[in-house]
Design a protein around this motif. Structure first.
Motif, PDB file in Angstrom:
ATOM      1  N   CYS A 120      -0.870  -7.658  -0.871  1.00  0.00           N
ATOM      2  CA  CYS A 120       0.451  -6.497   0.081  1.00  0.00           C
ATOM      3  C   CYS A 120      -0.287  -7.040   1.250  1.00  0.00           C
ATOM      4  O   CYS A 120      -1.260  -8.174   1.770  1.00  0.00           O
ATOM      5  CB  CYS A 120      -0.639  -5.027  -0.899  1.00  0.00           C
ATOM      6  SG  CYS A 120      -2.292  -5.058  -0.013  1.00  0.00           S
ATOM      7  N   LEU A 121       0.241  -6.793   1.720  1.00  0.00           N
ATOM      8  CA  LEU A 121       0.001  -6.330   3.502  1.00  0.00           C
ATOM      9  C   LEU A 121      -0.614  -5.453   4.340  1.00  0.00           C
ATOM     10  O   LEU A 121      -1.067  -4.593   3.744  1.00  0.00           O
ATOM     11  CB  LEU A 121       2.032  -5.693   4.234  1.00  0.00           C
ATOM     12  CG  LEU A 121       1.674  -6.106   5.372  1.00  0.00           C
ATOM     13  CD1 LEU A 121       1.980  -7.226   6.184  1.00  0.00           C
ATOM     14  CD2 LEU A 121       2.690  -4.894   6.001  1.00  0.00           C
ATOM     15  N   MET A 122      -1.555  -6.756   4.519  1.00  0.00           N
ATOM     16  CA  MET A 122      -3.031  -6.192   5.370  1.00  0.00           C
ATOM     17  C   MET A 122      -2.808  -5.354   6.625  1.00  0.00           C
ATOM     18  O   MET A 122      -1.717  -5.801   7.335  1.00  0.00           O
ATOM     19  CB  MET A 122      -3.759  -7.186   4.743  1.00  0.00           C
ATOM     20  CG  MET A 122      -4.198  -7.423   3.778  1.00  0.00           C
ATOM     21  SD  MET A 122      -5.136  -9.195   2.928  1.00  0.00           S
ATOM     22  CE  MET A 122      -5.277  -9.973   4.171  1.00  0.00           C
ATOM     23  N   ASP A 123      -3.726  -5.076   7.162  1.00  0.00           N
ATOM     24  CA  ASP A 123      -3.074  -4.714   8.356  1.00  0.00           C
ATOM     25  C   ASP A 123      -3.378  -5.898  10.016  1.00  0.00           C
ATOM     26  O   ASP A 123      -2.403  -5.664  10.677  1.00  0.00           O
ATOM     27  CB  ASP A 123      -5.624  -3.933   8.928  1.00  0.00           C
ATOM     28  CG  ASP A 123      -5.699  -2.849   8.214  1.00  0.00           C
ATOM     29  OD1 ASP A 123      -4.765  -2.362   7.735  1.00  0.00           O
ATOM     30  OD2 ASP A 123      -6.430  -2.901   8.095  1.00  0.00           O
ATOM     31  N   ASN A 124      -3.967  -7.182   9.759  1.00  0.00           N
ATOM     32  CA  ASN A 124      -3.225  -8.113  10.144  1.00  0.00           C
ATOM     33  C   ASN A 124      -2.334  -8.228   9.948  1.00  0.00           C
ATOM     34  O   ASN A 124      -1.705  -9.907  10.537  1.00  0.00           O
ATOM     35  CB  ASN A 124      -4.061  -8.924  10.501  1.00  0.00           C
ATOM     36  CG  ASN A 124      -4.541  -9.477   8.755  1.00  0.00           C
ATOM     37  OD1 ASN A 124      -3.739  -9.515   7.982  1.00  0.00           O
ATOM     38  ND2 ASN A 124      -5.039 -10.602   8.953  1.00  0.00           N
ATOM     39  N   ASN A 125      -0.541  -7.714   9.803  1.00  0.00           N
ATOM     40  CA  ASN A 125       0.637  -7.876   9.620  1.00  0.00           C
ATOM     41  C   ASN A 125       0.276  -9.405   8.692  1.00  0.00           C
ATOM     42  O   ASN A 125       1.665  -9.561   8.746  1.00  0.00           O
ATOM     43  CB  ASN A 125       0.769  -7.909  10.637  1.00  0.00           C
ATOM     44  CG  ASN A 125       1.420  -6.929  11.465  1.00  0.00           C
ATOM     45  OD1 ASN A 125       1.582  -5.654  10.506  1.00  0.00           O
ATOM     46  ND2 ASN A 125       1.588  -6.271  12.161  1.00  0.00           N
ATOM     47  N   GLU A 126      -0.578  -9.400   7.544  1.00  0.00           N
ATOM     48  CA  GLU A 126      -0.553 -10.802   6.427  1.00  0.00           C
ATOM     49  C   GLU A 126      -0.463 -10.292   5.505  1.00  0.00           C
ATOM     50  O   GLU A 126      -1.039  -9.301   4.970  1.00  0.00           O
ATOM     51  CB  GLU A 126      -1.036 -12.349   6.929  1.00  0.00           C
ATOM     52  CG  GLU A 126      -1.186 -12.332   8.776  1.00  0.00           C
ATOM     53  CD  GLU A 126      -1.953 -13.865   8.472  1.00  0.00           C
ATOM     54  OE1 GLU A 126      -2.809 -13.913   7.391  1.00  0.00           O
ATOM     55  OE2 GLU A 126      -2.447 -14.402   9.794  1.00  0.00           O
ATOM     56  N   TRP A 143      -8.759   1.039  -0.415  1.00  0.00           N
ATOM     57  CA  TRP A 143      -7.403   1.117  -0.893  1.00  0.00           C
ATOM     58  C   TRP A 143      -6.656   0.894   1.033  1.00  0.00           C
ATOM     59  O   TRP A 143      -5.407   0.536   0.508  1.00  0.00           O
ATOM     60  CB  TRP A 143      -6.765   2.212  -1.391  1.00  0.00           C
ATOM     61  CG  TRP A 143      -7.170   2.279  -2.734  1.00  0.00           C
ATOM     62  CD1 TRP A 143      -8.282   1.187  -4.050  1.00  0.00           C
ATOM     63  CD2 TRP A 143      -6.395   2.528  -4.295  1.00  0.00           C
ATOM     64  NE1 TRP A 143      -8.632   1.159  -5.034  1.00  0.00           N
ATOM     65  CE2 TRP A 143      -7.172   1.852  -5.648  1.00  0.00           C
ATOM     66  CE3 TRP A 143      -5.280   3.465  -4.598  1.00  0.00           C
ATOM     67  CZ2 TRP A 143      -7.185   2.545  -7.301  1.00  0.00           C
ATOM     68  CZ3 TRP A 143      -4.939   3.574  -5.764  1.00  0.00           C
ATOM     69  CH2 TRP A 143      -5.761   3.299  -7.134  1.00  0.00           C
ATOM     70  N   SER A 144      -7.204   1.736   1.251  1.00  0.00           N
ATOM     71  CA  SER A 144      -6.450   1.582   3.381  1.00  0.00           C
ATOM     72  C   SER A 144      -6.262   0.731   3.450  1.00  0.00           C
ATOM     73  O   SER A 144      -5.598   0.443   4.690  1.00  0.00           O
ATOM     74  CB  SER A 144      -7.497   2.616   3.716  1.00  0.00           C
ATOM     75  OG  SER A 144      -8.360   2.471   3.988  1.00  0.00           O
ATOM     76  N   LYS A 145      -7.166  -0.895   2.784  1.00  0.00           N
ATOM     77  CA  LYS A 145      -6.533  -2.121   3.407  1.00  0.00           C
ATOM     78  C   LYS A 145      -4.894  -2.758   2.931  1.00  0.00           C
ATOM     79  O   LYS A 145      -4.680  -3.175   3.959  1.00  0.00           O
ATOM     80  CB  LYS A 145      -7.496  -3.084   2.721  1.00  0.00           C
ATOM     81  CG  LYS A 145      -8.408  -2.469   3.403  1.00  0.00           C
ATOM     82  CD  LYS A 145      -9.767  -4.002   2.527  1.00  0.00           C
ATOM     83  CE  LYS A 145     -11.667  -3.763   2.840  1.00  0.00           C
ATOM     84  NZ  LYS A 145     -12.474  -4.532   2.334  1.00  0.00           N
ATOM     85  N   CYS A 146      -4.665  -2.087   1.878  1.00  0.00           N
ATOM     86  CA  CYS A 146      -3.398  -2.213   1.721  1.00  0.00           C
ATOM     87  C   CYS A 146      -2.069  -0.948   2.844  1.00  0.00           C
ATOM     88  O   CYS A 146      -1.960  -0.078   2.268  1.00  0.00           O
ATOM     89  CB  CYS A 146      -3.181  -1.590   0.078  1.00  0.00           C
ATOM     90  SG  CYS A 146      -3.599  -3.734  -0.850  1.00  0.00           S
ATOM     91  N   ARG A 147      -1.193  -1.735   3.384  1.00  0.00           N
ATOM     92  CA  ARG A 147      -0.397  -1.085   4.102  1.00  0.00           C
ATOM     93  C   ARG A 147       0.886  -1.215   3.352  1.00  0.00           C
ATOM     94  O   ARG A 147       1.809   0.390   3.982  1.00  0.00           O
ATOM     95  CB  ARG A 147      -0.008  -1.810   5.791  1.00  0.00           C
ATOM     96  CG  ARG A 147      -1.458  -1.482   6.513  1.00  0.00           C
ATOM     97  CD  ARG A 147      -1.672  -1.825   8.176  1.00  0.00           C
ATOM     98  NE  ARG A 147       0.257  -1.669   8.222  1.00  0.00           N
ATOM     99  CZ  ARG A 147       0.024  -2.623   9.276  1.00  0.00           C
ATOM    100  NH1 ARG A 147      -0.288  -3.341   9.268  1.00  0.00           N
ATOM    101  NH2 ARG A 147       1.720  -2.139   9.496  1.00  0.00           N
ATOM    102  N   GLY A 148       1.451  -2.071   2.565  1.00  0.00           N
ATOM    103  CA  GLY A 148       1.906  -2.359   1.874  1.00  0.00           C
ATOM    104  C   GLY A 148       2.797  -3.250   0.516  1.00  0.00           C
ATOM    105  O   GLY A 148       1.851  -3.629   1.099  1.00  0.00           O
ATOM    106  N   PRO A 149       3.261  -3.171  -0.293  1.00  0.00           N
ATOM    107  CA  PRO A 149       4.206  -2.150  -0.138  1.00  0.00           C
ATOM    108  C   PRO A 149       3.831  -0.789  -1.025  1.00  0.00           C
ATOM    109  O   PRO A 149       2.783  -0.668  -1.306  1.00  0.00           O
ATOM    110  CB  PRO A 149       5.607  -2.584  -1.895  1.00  0.00           C
ATOM    111  CG  PRO A 149       4.763  -3.982  -1.629  1.00  0.00           C
ATOM    112  CD  PRO A 149       3.572  -4.194  -1.120  1.00  0.00           C
ATOM    113  N   GLU A 150       3.891   0.440  -1.013  1.00  0.00           N
ATOM    114  CA  GLU A 150       3.552   1.304  -1.314  1.00  0.00           C
ATOM    115  C   GLU A 150       3.712   1.684  -2.932  1.00  0.00           C
ATOM    116  O   GLU A 150       4.021   1.435  -3.914  1.00  0.00           O
ATOM    117  CB  GLU A 150       4.627   2.716  -0.329  1.00  0.00           C
ATOM    118  CG  GLU A 150       3.766   4.040  -0.631  1.00  0.00           C
ATOM    119  CD  GLU A 150       4.894   5.140  -0.470  1.00  0.00           C
ATOM    120  OE1 GLU A 150       5.096   6.684  -0.730  1.00  0.00           O
ATOM    121  OE2 GLU A 150       6.041   4.860   0.132  1.00  0.00           O
TER     122      GLU A 150
END
Length: 194
Positions: A120-126, A143-150
């Motif tokens: 998933c997309l992580m906090d560092n935009n990777e 679970w908040s470590k994953c920013r996307g996909p929803e």
């Protein structure tokens, strides 16, 4: 019920389960239920096709064999009808082992993916795998470590869990057919397969 009738019931069950496994694996290509713009953002385990290959196509071989087993006598064996039925029952054991291996493959892929977590997309935009050794399973705050996909975490977790359960059921059904086939091979004279 004779061994051929049992095999037919197992074939129907395996056919149904392989269809569900196939569909679950296809849904994994849409993380969070949405189309993704870059295929490199999918989890590696999705590309191993555990549900499509292992619990799907490989399971179709034994399922179809079991469905026809009740009526299969392999054209007799040198004119001896029960000999052909013995061979048919023994060949069902070989197909059951193929199904067992396919379901085992799906089981390993699903278990690995559940433990590893989704990409998933992580906090560092990777894009990557932010979880380690299944730590996210016990601590939902991670679970908040994953920013996307929803909803990607619950999506992958649910689908791979379904594939895991299907693989276990398929393993059990193939093991039952191994015993069933061996009994049918040994005691074919005691019970007509057809």
């Amino acid at each position: 019920m004779c061994t051929g009738g049992r095999a037919k019931s197992l074939g129907v069950a395996l056919l149904f389960l392989s269809t569900i496994a196939f569909l679950c694996n296809i849904l994994l290509f849409f993380p969070g239920g949405k189309a993704i713009d870059n295929i490199n953002h999918l989890s590696q385990e999705v590309w191993y096709f555990g549900g499509i290959l292992g619990s799907g196509f490989l399971m179709l071989l034994p399922a179809n064999m079991f469905l026809d087993l009740k009526y299969n006598d392999c054209c007799g064996c040198c004119g001896i009808k029960s000999c052909g039925k013995r061979f048919a029952m023994f060949s069902s054991v070989i197909f059951a082992v193929i199904g067992f291996l396919g379901a085992g493959y799906s089981f390993i892929i699903s278990l690995t993916s559940i433990r590893k977590g989704p990409k998933c997309l992580m906090d560092n935009n990777e894009w990557g795998y932010p979880f380690h050794n299944g730590d996210y399973l016990n601590d939902k705050s991670l679970w908040s470590k994953c920013r996307g996909p929803e909803n990607v975490i619950s999506w992958n977790l649910n689908l791979f869990s379904i594939l895991l359960v299907i693989a276990v059921i398929q393993i059990v059904l193939c093991a039952i057919q191994v015993v069933n086939g061996l009994l049918g091979t040994v005691s074919i004279n005691c019970c007509k397969v057809g």
